[in-house]
Design a protein around this motif. Sequence first.
Motif, short mmCIF file in Angstrom:
data_model
loop_
_atom_site.label_atom_id
_atom_site.label_comp_id
_atom_site.label_asym_id
_atom_site.label_seq_id
_atom_site.Cartn_x
_atom_site.Cartn_y
_atom_site.Cartn_z
N GLU A 262 0.83 -1.21 0.00
CA GLU A 262 0.00 0.00 0.00
C GLU A 262 0.86 1.26 0.00
O GLU A 262 0.55 2.24 -0.68
CB GLU A 262 -0.93 0.00 1.20
CG GLU A 262 -2.07 -0.99 1.10
CD GLU A 262 -2.92 -1.05 2.36
OE1 GLU A 262 -2.58 -0.36 3.35
OE2 GLU A 262 -3.92 -1.80 2.35
N ASN A 263 1.95 1.24 0.77
CA ASN A 263 2.84 2.40 0.79
C ASN A 263 3.52 2.60 -0.55
O ASN A 263 3.69 3.74 -1.00
CB ASN A 263 3.89 2.23 1.89
CG ASN A 263 3.31 2.45 3.27
OD1 ASN A 263 2.29 3.13 3.41
ND2 ASN A 263 3.93 1.88 4.28
N GLU A 264 3.92 1.52 -1.20
CA GLU A 264 4.51 1.64 -2.53
C GLU A 264 3.51 2.24 -3.53
O GLU A 264 3.87 3.10 -4.32
CB GLU A 264 4.99 0.28 -3.03
CG GLU A 264 6.30 -0.17 -2.45
CD GLU A 264 7.46 0.69 -2.89
OE1 GLU A 264 7.47 1.14 -4.06
OE2 GLU A 264 8.34 0.93 -2.06
N ASN A 265 2.27 1.78 -3.46
CA ASN A 265 1.24 2.33 -4.35
C ASN A 265 1.02 3.81 -4.08
O ASN A 265 0.88 4.61 -5.00
CB ASN A 265 -0.08 1.57 -4.20
CG ASN A 265 -0.01 0.17 -4.77
OD1 ASN A 265 0.84 -0.11 -5.60
ND2 ASN A 265 -0.89 -0.69 -4.32
N LEU B 44 1.68 6.97 -6.67
CA LEU B 44 0.68 8.01 -6.98
C LEU B 44 1.23 9.41 -6.69
O LEU B 44 1.04 10.33 -7.48
CB LEU B 44 -0.58 7.77 -6.16
CG LEU B 44 -1.46 6.60 -6.58
CD1 LEU B 44 -2.59 6.40 -5.58
CD2 LEU B 44 -2.01 6.85 -7.96
N ILE B 45 1.90 9.54 -5.57
CA ILE B 45 2.47 10.85 -5.21
C ILE B 45 3.51 11.27 -6.23
O ILE B 45 3.55 12.44 -6.65
CB ILE B 45 3.06 10.80 -3.78
CG1 ILE B 45 1.93 10.69 -2.75
CG2 ILE B 45 3.91 12.02 -3.51
CD1 ILE B 45 2.41 10.41 -1.35
N GLU B 46 4.37 10.34 -6.66
CA GLU B 46 5.38 10.67 -7.65
C GLU B 46 4.76 11.09 -8.97
O GLU B 46 5.23 12.02 -9.62
CB GLU B 46 6.32 9.48 -7.86
CG GLU B 46 7.25 9.23 -6.71
CD GLU B 46 8.01 7.93 -6.82
OE1 GLU B 46 7.66 7.10 -7.70
OE2 GLU B 46 8.95 7.73 -6.03
#
Length: 95
Positions: free
Chosen positions: A34-37, A41-43
Amino acid sequence: MDETSLIYWVFSILIPIFISISTFWMKINKDKRENENRLTLIESKIGSHDEDLKEIKEDLKSQNEDLKLLHKLNTQSDMMLKMMDEIKQDLKKEY
């Protein structure tokens, strides 16, 4: 250790420990995914914002150039009006 105590030990100690560790491991992996996703998205949003900022800077540069040109035109217009007034006054003096 007899057979019943070994079975009791496996069911009461070993299996709950295994279940706890596997549950903890799955939760960690899920949180990591979830953190990678979220980071992805933020990037992508940051990339989009960078492009928007570039476009805004280009627009501001063109607006600054337009304002400089407008100021020059305004100055020239004022000079022409003064010259016209001087010509009018000169013509009035002659007549």
